[in-house]
Design an enzyme around this catalytic site. Sequence first.
Site, PDB file in Angstrom:
ATOM      1  N   ARG A 138       0.878  -1.184   0.000  1.00 58.58           N
ATOM      2  CA  ARG A 138       0.000   0.000   0.000  1.00 58.58           C
ATOM      3  C   ARG A 138       0.904   1.219   0.000  1.00 58.58           C
ATOM      4  NH1 ARG A 138      -5.211   1.356   3.690  1.00 58.58           N
ATOM      5  NH2 ARG A 138      -6.045   0.016   2.047  1.00 58.58           N
ATOM      6  N   HIS A 170      -7.579   0.916  -6.226  1.00 58.57           N
ATOM      7  CA  HIS A 170      -7.697   0.009  -5.065  1.00 58.57           C
ATOM      8  C   HIS A 170      -8.407  -1.272  -5.515  1.00 58.57           C
ATOM      9  CE1 HIS A 170      -7.745  -1.375  -1.068  1.00 58.57           C
ATOM     10  NE2 HIS A 170      -8.638  -0.577  -0.499  1.00 58.57           N
ATOM     11  N   GLN A 184     -10.142  -3.992  -3.075  1.00 53.11           N
ATOM     12  CA  GLN A 184     -11.435  -3.567  -2.534  1.00 53.11           C
ATOM     13  C   GLN A 184     -12.562  -3.935  -3.492  1.00 53.11           C
ATOM     14  OE1 GLN A 184     -12.229  -1.976   0.496  1.00 53.11           O
ATOM     15  NE2 GLN A 184     -14.227  -2.658  -0.215  1.00 53.11           N
ATOM     16  N   ASP A 199     -17.536   6.711  -0.862  1.00 51.46           N
ATOM     17  CA  ASP A 199     -16.292   6.590  -0.087  1.00 51.46           C
ATOM     18  C   ASP A 199     -16.072   7.941   0.592  1.00 51.46           C
ATOM     19  OD1 ASP A 199     -13.811   5.817   0.909  1.00 51.46           O
ATOM     20  OD2 ASP A 199     -12.770   5.927  -1.017  1.00 51.46           O
ATOM     21  N   CYS A 237     -16.318   1.233   1.095  1.00 49.53           N
ATOM     22  CA  CYS A 237     -15.124   0.432   1.399  1.00 49.53           C
ATOM     23  C   CYS A 237     -14.729   0.525   2.864  1.00 49.53           C
ATOM     24  CB  CYS A 237     -13.972   0.863   0.502  1.00 49.53           C
ATOM     25  SG  CYS A 237     -13.440   2.575   0.764  1.00 49.53           S
ATOM     26  N   ARG A 293     -13.228  -8.884   1.939  1.00 49.39           N
ATOM     27  CA  ARG A 293     -11.828  -8.561   1.635  1.00 49.39           C
ATOM     28  C   ARG A 293     -10.974  -9.799   1.894  1.00 49.39           C
ATOM     29  NH1 ARG A 293     -10.048  -3.341   1.818  1.00 49.39           N
ATOM     30  NH2 ARG A 293      -8.160  -4.282   0.974  1.00 49.39           N
TER      31      ARG A 293
HETATM   32  N1   CP Z   1     -11.165  -0.345   2.763  1.00 45.12           N
HETATM   33  C1   CP Z   1      -9.873  -0.371   3.136  1.00 45.12           C
HETATM   34  O1   CP Z   1      -8.951  -0.592   2.331  1.00 45.12           O
HETATM   35  O2   CP Z   1      -9.692  -0.184   4.465  1.00 45.12           O
HETATM   36  P1   CP Z   1      -8.314   0.033   5.230  1.00 45.12           P
HETATM   37  O3   CP Z   1      -7.789   1.392   4.852  1.00 45.12           O
HETATM   38  O4   CP Z   1      -8.692  -0.067   6.681  1.00 45.12           O
HETATM   39  O5   CP Z   1      -7.350  -1.042   4.817  1.00 45.12           O
HETATM   40  N1  NVA Z   2     -10.212   6.588  -0.870  1.00 41.55           N
HETATM   41  C1  NVA Z   2      -9.732   6.150   0.421  1.00 41.55           C
HETATM   42  C2  NVA Z   2      -9.876   4.677   0.558  1.00 41.55           C
HETATM   43  C3  NVA Z   2      -9.469   4.129   1.894  1.00 41.55           C
HETATM   44  C4  NVA Z   2      -9.588   2.650   1.982  1.00 41.55           C
HETATM   45  C5  NVA Z   2      -8.290   6.600   0.609  1.00 41.55           C
HETATM   46  O1  NVA Z   2      -7.491   6.440  -0.316  1.00 41.55           O
HETATM   47  O2  NVA Z   2      -7.993   7.133   1.679  1.00 41.55           O
END
Ligand code: CP
Ligand code: NVA
Length: 308
Positions: free
Chosen positions: A107, A134, A137, A225, A266, A294
């Site tokens: 990530r 992502h 997700q 989101d 998400c 997930r």
């Molecule tokens: N939805 C998601 O990716 O959550 P986290 O940021 O908690 O991993």
């Molecule tokens: N759009 C959000 C998703 C978190 C899982 C971010 O990137 O912060």
Amino acid sequence: MKHFLDIHKTDPSDLRGMIDQARVMKDARAGKPKGTPDAEQPLANHMVALIFEKPSTRTRVSFDVGVRQMGGQTMVLSGSEMQLGHGETIADTARVLSRYVDLIMMRTFEETTLLEMAEYATVPVINGLTDRTHPCQIMADIMTYEEHRGPIAGKKVVWSGDGNNVCASLIHAAGQFGFDITFTGPQTLDPEAEFLALANSKGVSATIERDPMKAAEGADLIVTDTWVSMHDPQSAKERRHNQLRGYQINDRLMARANPDALFMHCLPAHREDEVTSDVMDGPHSVVFDEAENRLHAQKAVMRWCLGV
Ligand code: CP
Ligand code: NVA
């Protein structure tokens, strides 16, 4: 090398295979304590590195648990505590990690970081979120829709709010899984035009409708989101909230959708901003199934990457 970098870069039949396998693996675990090992142990003797340069709850825990259920071992690494955060190149980090581990999940911020990791790693790399996409997700979201309502092909999906990284992967999925997608939000937060064009080139409808009430009409699934993502400057918060207030998912908006429409997010959610608690906790919402999935979807992604 089978990297899982994005949904539009992965063959549709492989994506379908992963969703179906995730379902089989989920069913096989039904009713068992969370720590029960899977009957099959396809990741036995495998070591997986989970690298986080941003915070995470779901991605971190679901990958870690998923690897362990399949008999593998994990190490969770924070980017800032690695030499990566202190000047070592991504390419060298990729080469070194590939000598120790069988699979890397990352990530990060810039997509180029992930792509460089994949280019120089000699083991598969999974995208655990970048500023741009992502995909893990959205694999969970497809699985969740289908377990509640059957095939997603031909359905109308609406994204309301910021055309962000999660939205981008949903648009990619529209082209690969064959559903229509409508984005509704302010023009300055539109998803990338090239992503919409790609979906349209695959024979589905990927459109923009500025009026959220019109967009929601006939929807089978409504998704939103956070209004401010982890990569967005906090200084953008007030402006974002002003721009996006009209795109909140509330009972009035859900009433425009089909009666059996689902609601997804998400998570983490900001209740009473992008979604009301009435919707989050209401009859359309499947957000916690989505979070659970997930785990199952990513187990299938990891098996696909490793060919096990
Ligand atoms: N939805 C998601 O990716 O959550 P986290 O940021 O908690 O991993
Ligand atoms: N759009 C959000 C998703 C978190 C899982 C971010 O990137 O912060």
